[in-house]
Design a protein around this motif. Sequence first.
Motif, PDB file in Angstrom:
ATOM      1  N   ASN A 100      22.685   9.700  11.752  1.00 49.35           N
ATOM      2  CA  ASN A 100      22.882   8.669  12.766  1.00 49.35           C
ATOM      3  C   ASN A 100      21.664   7.747  12.895  1.00 49.35           C
ATOM      4  O   ASN A 100      21.611   6.939  13.818  1.00 49.35           O
ATOM      5  CB  ASN A 100      23.177   9.333  14.115  1.00 49.35           C
ATOM      6  N   ASN A 101      20.710   7.871  11.988  1.00 42.79           N
ATOM      7  CA  ASN A 101      19.544   6.971  12.003  1.00 42.79           C
ATOM      8  C   ASN A 101      19.919   5.667  11.304  1.00 42.79           C
ATOM      9  O   ASN A 101      19.360   5.295  10.270  1.00 42.79           O
ATOM     10  CB  ASN A 101      18.333   7.639  11.342  1.00 42.79           C
ATOM     11  N   CYS A 102      20.884   4.976  11.918  1.00 44.19           N
ATOM     12  CA  CYS A 102      21.502   3.813  11.286  1.00 44.19           C
ATOM     13  C   CYS A 102      20.673   2.561  11.501  1.00 44.19           C
ATOM     14  O   CYS A 102      20.987   1.692  12.336  1.00 44.19           O
ATOM     15  CB  CYS A 102      22.916   3.618  11.833  1.00 44.19           C
ATOM     16  N   CYS A 103      19.609   2.470  10.780  1.00 44.01           N
ATOM     17  CA  CYS A 103      18.752   1.287  10.795  1.00 44.01           C
ATOM     18  C   CYS A 103      18.514   0.897   9.343  1.00 44.01           C
ATOM     19  O   CYS A 103      17.951   1.692   8.563  1.00 44.01           O
ATOM     20  CB  CYS A 103      17.438   1.571  11.509  1.00 44.01           C
ATOM     21  N   ALA A 104      18.994  -0.280   8.958  1.00 43.57           N
ATOM     22  CA  ALA A 104      19.000  -0.688   7.556  1.00 43.57           C
ATOM     23  C   ALA A 104      19.723   0.383   6.740  1.00 43.57           C
ATOM     24  O   ALA A 104      20.792   0.842   7.134  1.00 43.57           O
ATOM     25  CB  ALA A 104      17.590  -0.950   7.058  1.00 43.57           C
ATOM     26  N   ASP A 105      19.131   0.837   5.625  1.00 44.00           N
ATOM     27  CA  ASP A 105      19.822   1.833   4.800  1.00 44.00           C
ATOM     28  C   ASP A 105      19.234   3.228   4.985  1.00 44.00           C
ATOM     29  O   ASP A 105      19.434   4.113   4.148  1.00 44.00           O
ATOM     30  CB  ASP A 105      19.766   1.427   3.328  1.00 44.00           C
ATOM     31  N   ALA A 106      18.525   3.471   6.105  1.00 48.85           N
ATOM     32  CA  ALA A 106      17.861   4.756   6.302  1.00 48.85           C
ATOM     33  C   ALA A 106      18.847   5.919   6.328  1.00 48.85           C
ATOM     34  O   ALA A 106      18.557   7.001   5.808  1.00 48.85           O
ATOM     35  CB  ALA A 106      17.045   4.737   7.600  1.00 48.85           C
ATOM     36  N   ALA A 107      20.018   5.716   6.926  1.00 45.91           N
ATOM     37  CA  ALA A 107      20.985   6.814   7.038  1.00 45.91           C
ATOM     38  C   ALA A 107      21.564   7.184   5.667  1.00 45.91           C
ATOM     39  O   ALA A 107      21.664   8.369   5.330  1.00 45.91           O
ATOM     40  CB  ALA A 107      22.102   6.444   8.006  1.00 45.91           C
ATOM     41  N   VAL A 108      21.944   6.191   4.873  1.00 41.98           N
ATOM     42  CA  VAL A 108      22.522   6.516   3.566  1.00 41.98           C
ATOM     43  C   VAL A 108      21.465   7.121   2.652  1.00 41.98           C
ATOM     44  O   VAL A 108      21.766   8.024   1.848  1.00 41.98           O
ATOM     45  CB  VAL A 108      23.186   5.286   2.910  1.00 41.98           C
TER      46      VAL A 108
END
Length: 312
Positions: A291-299
């Motif tokens: 859930n660290n959805c900042c830019a592409d950090a989560a993927v």
Amino acid sequence: MGDVLVGTCSWTDRALLASGWYPRGHRDPGPRLRYYADQFPVVEVDSGYYALPSRRNSLLWAERTPPEFRFDVKAFSLLTGHPTRPASLPPDLRESLGPDLRRRAPAAVLDRVWERFAHAIEPLRTAGRLGAVLFQFPPWFAPGRPTEGSEGADGPYGSGGPAGLNGHSPEKTLEECAERTAGWPVSVEFRHPAWWRGEQADRTAALLSRLGFVAVGVDMAQGLESSLPPLAPVTSPELAVVRFHGRSPAWGTGSKEDRFRYAYSEPELAAWAPRLRKAAAQVDELHVLFNNCCADAAVRAAETMRRVLGTS
């Protein structure tokens, strides 16, 4: 050991779209979801929290993903006792309400919200794509006392507290939720740390197990008053869920972007591997969601976790 499905809590986040993770030609909804489903076996539909989901979208999502793909759908805010903007409701329901849902929603309107949410997600359940419906309860939803929360709001099952019914205990509220969701796969995430501390942890696990709910474990910043312990509880033989929120020091104070801006390192994720493998050994399926959805950090974190766990 059960199947371990690793993915993210959104595939449509604006910051992800702007990051360049999706290849050229994959920015429209259809190609984008198909590309995501080629990379990961599970995703969370976080938009269900902000507005009632669309049945048409559920049908399209089922068509655009392979049979083994799973969607975890986050429950609409009104159903978990969060303050809800009337603008997030369809016009016909909005007209029945005042300007602010911090005040009590009429029972008839609430019933229709439940019905429409169920109607919208039914195509996913029928197609075998629905992993779980996530009920994330608010920080003031604490165990063992009536839920007269700090927001002063009336709750999703009637008046009396942000997530209560006429001052009922949270435990009673969960029982009412179980009645409303009979036949659904349901996961429950608590934001108040008392649910998983000390002797209460065993009582929490027993309650969720009795109701047929899947407990959600979390990874988040530690050392805060609101910090939940890093656990991977198992309360159902079918499914376990762990959500990684990031460890930003701005968790309790910053903007939404600040709270979720965090890039996990491989050692941080590797430290979770024993807990996750232990949980996976007890269930048919384990969902690990970033859930660290900042830019592409989560993927990127999801890709690293799959490598750490040796999943395909």
